[in-house]
Motif scaffolding. Structure first.
Motif, PDB file in Angstrom:
ATOM      1  N   GLU A   1      -0.343  56.983  38.532  1.00 17.15           N
ATOM      2  CA  GLU A   1      -0.659  56.865  37.106  1.00 17.15           C
ATOM      3  C   GLU A   1      -0.529  58.227  36.411  1.00 17.15           C
ATOM      4  O   GLU A   1      -0.073  58.323  35.272  1.00 17.15           O
ATOM      5  CB  GLU A   1      -2.062  56.305  36.904  1.00 17.15           C
ATOM      6  N   ILE A   2      -0.947  59.289  37.099  1.00 20.10           N
ATOM      7  CA  ILE A   2      -0.784  60.637  36.547  1.00 20.10           C
ATOM      8  C   ILE A   2       0.685  60.908  36.251  1.00 20.10           C
ATOM      9  O   ILE A   2       1.057  61.346  35.151  1.00 20.10           O
ATOM     10  CB  ILE A   2      -1.350  61.700  37.515  1.00 20.10           C
ATOM     11  N   LEU A   3       1.547  60.610  37.225  1.00 21.32           N
ATOM     12  CA  LEU A   3       2.982  60.857  37.050  1.00 21.32           C
ATOM     13  C   LEU A   3       3.572  59.970  35.956  1.00 21.32           C
ATOM     14  O   LEU A   3       4.414  60.420  35.159  1.00 21.32           O
ATOM     15  CB  LEU A   3       3.714  60.633  38.374  1.00 21.32           C
ATOM     16  N   ARG A   4       3.149  58.716  35.900  1.00 15.45           N
ATOM     17  CA  ARG A   4       3.685  57.811  34.872  1.00 15.45           C
ATOM     18  C   ARG A   4       3.365  58.335  33.474  1.00 15.45           C
ATOM     19  O   ARG A   4       4.235  58.372  32.591  1.00 15.45           O
ATOM     20  CB  ARG A   4       3.104  56.404  35.054  1.00 15.45           C
ATOM     21  N   ILE A   5       2.121  58.753  33.269  1.00  9.78           N
ATOM     22  CA  ILE A   5       1.706  59.247  31.956  1.00  9.78           C
ATOM     23  C   ILE A   5       2.471  60.518  31.593  1.00  9.78           C
ATOM     24  O   ILE A   5       2.929  60.690  30.453  1.00  9.78           O
ATOM     25  CB  ILE A   5       0.183  59.482  31.934  1.00  9.78           C
ATOM     26  N   LEU A   6       2.638  61.423  32.551  1.00 15.86           N
ATOM     27  CA  LEU A   6       3.389  62.651  32.275  1.00 15.86           C
ATOM     28  C   LEU A   6       4.854  62.355  31.957  1.00 15.86           C
ATOM     29  O   LEU A   6       5.464  63.004  31.109  1.00 15.86           O
ATOM     30  CB  LEU A   6       3.288  63.604  33.462  1.00 15.86           C
ATOM     31  N   LYS A   7       5.423  61.349  32.636  1.00 19.90           N
ATOM     32  CA  LYS A   7       6.823  61.006  32.415  1.00 19.90           C
ATOM     33  C   LYS A   7       7.034  60.317  31.073  1.00 19.90           C
ATOM     34  O   LYS A   7       8.045  60.538  30.401  1.00 19.90           O
ATOM     35  CB  LYS A   7       7.305  60.096  33.551  1.00 19.90           C
ATOM     36  N   GLU A   8       6.076  59.493  30.653  1.00 20.35           N
ATOM     37  CA  GLU A   8       6.237  58.695  29.437  1.00 20.35           C
ATOM     38  C   GLU A   8       5.859  59.442  28.167  1.00 20.35           C
ATOM     39  O   GLU A   8       6.059  58.927  27.062  1.00 20.35           O
ATOM     40  CB  GLU A   8       5.408  57.411  29.550  1.00 20.35           C
ATOM     41  N   ASN A   9       5.305  60.637  28.297  1.00 18.48           N
ATOM     42  CA  ASN A   9       4.911  61.420  27.136  1.00 18.48           C
ATOM     43  C   ASN A   9       5.725  62.709  27.074  1.00 18.48           C
ATOM     44  O   ASN A   9       6.194  63.198  28.107  1.00 18.48           O
ATOM     45  CB  ASN A   9       3.418  61.747  27.191  1.00 18.48           C
ATOM     46  N   PRO A  10       5.879  63.282  25.876  1.00 21.68           N
ATOM     47  CA  PRO A  10       6.634  64.535  25.790  1.00 21.68           C
ATOM     48  C   PRO A  10       6.002  65.627  26.654  1.00 21.68           C
ATOM     49  O   PRO A  10       4.782  65.659  26.850  1.00 21.68           O
ATOM     50  CB  PRO A  10       6.537  64.890  24.297  1.00 21.68           C
ATOM     51  N   ALA A  11       6.830  66.506  27.166  1.00 23.03           N
ATOM     52  CA  ALA A  11       6.318  67.632  27.954  1.00 23.03           C
ATOM     53  C   ALA A  11       5.373  68.479  27.107  1.00 23.03           C
ATOM     54  O   ALA A  11       5.496  68.547  25.890  1.00 23.03           O
ATOM     55  CB  ALA A  11       7.478  68.484  28.456  1.00 23.03           C
ATOM     56  N   ASP A  12       4.402  69.071  27.775  1.00 22.52           N
ATOM     57  CA  ASP A  12       3.432  69.976  27.138  1.00 22.52           C
ATOM     58  C   ASP A  12       2.516  69.277  26.134  1.00 22.52           C
ATOM     59  O   ASP A  12       2.049  69.880  25.173  1.00 22.52           O
ATOM     60  CB  ASP A  12       4.144  71.144  26.444  1.00 22.52           C
ATOM     61  N   THR A  13       2.240  68.000  26.360  1.00 23.99           N
ATOM     62  CA  THR A  13       1.301  67.282  25.482  1.00 23.99           C
ATOM     63  C   THR A  13       0.085  66.753  26.233  1.00 23.99           C
ATOM     64  O   THR A  13      -0.880  66.333  25.595  1.00 23.99           O
ATOM     65  CB  THR A  13       1.986  66.099  24.775  1.00 23.99           C
ATOM     66  N   ILE A  14       0.110  66.763  27.563  1.00 20.76           N
ATOM     67  CA  ILE A  14      -0.992  66.214  28.366  1.00 20.76           C
ATOM     68  C   ILE A  14      -1.599  67.321  29.217  1.00 20.76           C
ATOM     69  O   ILE A  14      -0.893  68.048  29.913  1.00 20.76           O
ATOM     70  CB  ILE A  14      -0.517  65.082  29.300  1.00 20.76           C
ATOM     71  N   THR A  15      -2.935  67.443  29.165  1.00 16.70           N
ATOM     72  CA  THR A  15      -3.668  68.385  30.012  1.00 16.70           C
ATOM     73  C   THR A  15      -4.443  67.611  31.068  1.00 16.70           C
ATOM     74  O   THR A  15      -5.027  66.567  30.771  1.00 16.70           O
ATOM     75  CB  THR A  15      -4.635  69.236  29.172  1.00 16.70           C
ATOM     76  N   ILE A  16      -4.445  68.111  32.285  1.00 12.88           N
ATOM     77  CA  ILE A  16      -5.223  67.496  33.364  1.00 12.88           C
ATOM     78  C   ILE A  16      -6.458  68.336  33.625  1.00 12.88           C
ATOM     79  O   ILE A  16      -6.351  69.543  33.860  1.00 12.88           O
ATOM     80  CB  ILE A  16      -4.402  67.376  34.664  1.00 12.88           C
ATOM     81  N   LEU A  17      -7.630  67.698  33.578  1.00 16.76           N
ATOM     82  CA  LEU A  17      -8.885  68.346  33.967  1.00 16.76           C
ATOM     83  C   LEU A  17      -9.226  67.883  35.375  1.00 16.76           C
ATOM     84  O   LEU A  17      -9.440  66.684  35.609  1.00 16.76           O
ATOM     85  CB  LEU A  17     -10.027  67.958  33.024  1.00 16.76           C
ATOM     86  N   THR A  18      -9.278  68.804  36.327  1.00 13.74           N
ATOM     87  CA  THR A  18      -9.677  68.448  37.684  1.00 13.74           C
ATOM     88  C   THR A  18     -11.082  68.984  37.910  1.00 13.74           C
ATOM     89  O   THR A  18     -11.290  70.187  37.965  1.00 13.74           O
ATOM     90  CB  THR A  18      -8.705  69.015  38.735  1.00 13.74           C
ATOM     91  N   ILE A  19     -12.029  68.048  38.016  1.00 16.56           N
ATOM     92  CA  ILE A  19     -13.433  68.435  38.175  1.00 16.56           C
ATOM     93  C   ILE A  19     -14.004  67.894  39.483  1.00 16.56           C
ATOM     94  O   ILE A  19     -15.219  67.718  39.625  1.00 16.56           O
ATOM     95  CB  ILE A  19     -14.268  67.996  36.950  1.00 16.56           C
ATOM     96  N   GLY A  20     -13.122  67.626  40.425  1.00 17.88           N
ATOM     97  CA  GLY A  20     -13.493  67.223  41.775  1.00 17.88           C
ATOM     98  C   GLY A  20     -12.506  67.843  42.743  1.00 17.88           C
ATOM     99  O   GLY A  20     -11.699  68.707  42.362  1.00 17.88           O
ATOM    100  N   PRO A  21     -12.491  67.432  44.015  1.00 16.83           N
ATOM    101  CA  PRO A  21     -11.455  67.883  44.936  1.00 16.83           C
ATOM    102  C   PRO A  21     -10.074  67.560  44.370  1.00 16.83           C
ATOM    103  O   PRO A  21      -9.880  66.527  43.723  1.00 16.83           O
ATOM    104  CB  PRO A  21     -11.744  67.079  46.212  1.00 16.83           C
ATOM    105  N   MET A  22      -9.089  68.401  44.638  1.00 11.93           N
ATOM    106  CA  MET A  22      -7.797  68.313  43.949  1.00 11.93           C
ATOM    107  C   MET A  22      -6.771  67.447  44.670  1.00 11.93           C
ATOM    108  O   MET A  22      -5.566  67.570  44.440  1.00 11.93           O
ATOM    109  CB  MET A  22      -7.240  69.722  43.716  1.00 11.93           C
TER     110      MET A  22
END
Length: 439
Positions: free
Chosen positions: A158-179
Motif C-alpha cells: 500500500e505504501i508503494l501504491r500510494i507513492l506511485k499514484e501520487n506526484p513525487a515529493d508530495t507524500i511524507t512517511i512518518l515511522t513511529i515504530g520498528p521500520m
C-alpha cells in the motif's frame, strides 16, 4: 483547499503512538491528510497493534456522535471528517532479529487493559475479518466505518501504491515504530520508494542513553537491520552503510541489496530520544483537562484516561522517587513537526550527519553511531569508490585514507541524516496536544 501535508503513518500502537494518531486526525483538512495507517508489530504483537488502531476509530465514531448529541460540534477533528485513511496490516516480525515487545511499559494489549476495562468502547471481534482475503464471509462483516477503510493488501505494498499514484515529493512517511514495513517497501521497489518527499523517523539515541539498552532506543533495537537499510538510502553509495549479509538465516527475511544506480538520495529527518524525551505530558496537566470531559460523558476522554493513567502509574513505579510522572511524547512530536514544519524553531544539526546503525554488536545492537573524531575528510574530487551491489558490504572498495576504516572519512560514503535538535517549545507542546485532542 488541498492539505498542506499528506502523510502515511507507520505505527505500532502503543500509548504514545495512539496519541500521535489522535493528534494527526485532530488536524484541520488544510493542515494534514492521513492517507494510510500502516500497522506493524512492536510495542505489542501485530494483532494487538491492529486492534488498537481499529478501536481508536471506533471510539472516535462514538465521540463524534456524543459531541453531536451534546451540541459540542466536531471540532477539532476536521481531518477525520474530510478524509478517510486506509488501514493496512504489515510485518509481524523483524527482518533478521528475534521478536521483542514493550508490553512491560504499554501493558499486555498495548493500552493498559483498556479493552477489558471498557468493552463497550472496543469493536466487535468481527473487525478481524475486514483484513482477510477470503470469500464467503461478507455476511459476517461489521458495517463500514465512516472514518477508515480496511485494506487486504500488505502494508508495504500500500505504501508503494500510494507513492506511485501520487506526484513525487508530495507524500511524507512518518515511522513511529520498528521500520520493517518501510524497509520492505524500499527493498521491493526502491525507485518508487524514493518518490517520497521525506521520511520522518522517531528512533534512536545519539547523545543520550537508550531506553532498552544503554545505547539503543526501542524502535531501532526492535529491527536494527530494517533501520540500517532505510538509512542507507540517504547515502550516495548505499552499499557503504548497508548491514552485512547474514548467511543461513532460516525462517527470517533476508532482503537483497539495492541496485547500483538509484535516482536520488532519500531525505530522512530523525527525531531521536535526544529531542523527544524532554517533551512531556505531566499527570497533573492531563487530570486538569480530562476530568471535566469524563464527567460530561466523553467516550474519548474515558478511553484515553484509562491507558494514560496506567502509563503514569507505571512511570511512577519505574522512577520510584515520588516525583510527578511525565509521559515523554516521542511519537506525537513527529506529528507536530508535520503540522508546523515551516516554523523556523525546528532546527536540525547544521550539517547532515553520517549516522550509521549497529546491527550485530553484542552490546551495541541498535546503536546510532556517529563519528565524532575531528579529522579531515577526502574531498569529492579526488575520492573514488567501487561497489558491487550483490555483496553490499564486503565488496565495497574504499579510498586509501590513512587510519580510515569503512569509509568514515570519505565524503562520497556514509549516510546523510537530518537530525532535529530543537522544536518550537518543550513547554508548550503538551498543552497544545491536549487542547487539540479534547477541544
Amino acid at each position: 483547499m488541498a492539505p498542506k501535508n499528506r502523510i502515511i503513518i507507520d505505527t505500532d500502537p502503543g500509548v504514545d503512538d495512539t496519541l500521535a494518531m489522535l493528534l494527526a486526525l485532530s488536524a484541520s483538512p488544510e493542515e494534514l491528510e492521513v492517507l494510510l495507517i500502516s500497522v506493524t508489530y512492536g510495542n505489542v504483537p501485530l494483532q494487538s497493534c491492529l486492534r488498537n488502531v481499529v478501536a481508536l476509530f471506533h471510539v472516535l465514531e462514538k465521540e463524534m456522535k456524543w459531541r453531536e448529541s451534546t451540541g459540542k460540534g466536531i471540532a477539532p477533528f476536521g481531518a477525520l471528517h474530510a478524509f478517510k485513511p486506509i488501514v493496512a496490516v504489515g510485518a509481524d516480525h523483524p527482518l533478521e532479529d528475534e521478536l521483542m515487545a514493550a508490553d512491560y511499559f504499554h501493558g499486555e494489549d498495548g493500552l493498559h487493559g483498556v479493552h477489558e476495562a471498557h468493552p463497550h468502547l472496543s469493536p466487535d471481534e468481527t473487525w478481524r475479518l475486514l483484513f482477510k482475503n477470503e470469500t464467503g464471509i461478507s455476511g459476517k462483516l461489521p458495517p463500514a466505518s465512516p472514518f477508515w477503510t480496511p485494506s487486504k493488501e500488505k502494508a508495504h505494498k500500500e505504501i508503494l501504491r500510494i507513492l506511485k499514484e501520487n506526484p513525487a515529493d508530495t507524500i511524507t512517511i512518518l515511522t513511529i515504530g520498528p521500520m520493517t514495513n518501510v524497509a520492505l517497501a524500499a527493498s521491493e521497489d526502491p525507485e518508487t520508494f524514493l518518490r517520497v518527499k521525506e521520511v520522518v523517523v522517531m528512533g534512536g539515541a545519539v547523545g543520550v542513553e537508550g531506553n532498552v539498552t544503554p545505547v539503543a532506543e526501542f524502535n531501532t533495537y526492535a529491527d536494527a537491520v530494517a533501520t540500517a537499510r532505510v538509512f542507507a538510502l540517504t547515502s550516495r553509495v548505499p552499499a557503504s552503510t548497508m548491514p552485512p549479509v547474514l548467511k543461513d538465516h532460516h525462517n527470517l527475511t533476508s532482503l537483497p541489496a539495492y541496485p547500483g544506480k538509484l535516482p536520488r538520495q532519500l531525505k530522512l529527518s530523525l527525531f531521536p530520544l535526544d529531542i523527544t524525551t524532554p517533551h512531556e505530558l505531566k499527570r497533573s496537566h492531563l487530570t486538569e483537562v480530562i476530568e471535566s470531559r469524563m464527567a460530561a460523558g466523553s467516550p474519548l476522554a474515558l478511553w484515553t484516561n484509562t491507558f494514560l493513567t496506567g502509563t503514569f502509574n507505571n512511570i511512577e513505579k519505574l522512577l520510584g522517587d515520588g516525583s510527578e510522572p511525565g509521559l515523554s511524547l516521542h511519537d506525537p512530536l513527529c506529528v507536530w513537526y508535520m503540522l508546523t514544519r515551516d516554523d523556523s524553531a525546528w532546527k536540525p544539526v547544521p550539517v547532515l550527519e553520517d549516522i550509521r546503525i549497529e546491527t550485530s554488536g553484542q552490546w551495541t545492537k541498535g546503536m546510532h553511531v556517529v563519528d565524532r573524531r575531528i579529522r579531515a575528510k577526502a574531498g569529492e574530487v579526488n575520492s573514488t569508490v567501487e561497489t558491487h551491489p550483490e555483496d553490499p558490504v564486503d565488496a565495497v572498495k574504499f579510498d586509501e585514507i590513512p587510519g580510515d576504516t569503512k569509509g568514515w572519512l570519505n565524503m562520497k560514503l556514509g549516510n546523510r541524516i537530518n537530525r532535529m535538535v530543537s522544536s518550537p517549545g518543550e513547554d508548550i507542546f503538551a498543552e497544545l496536544l491536549v487542547k487539540r485532542i479534547f477541544g
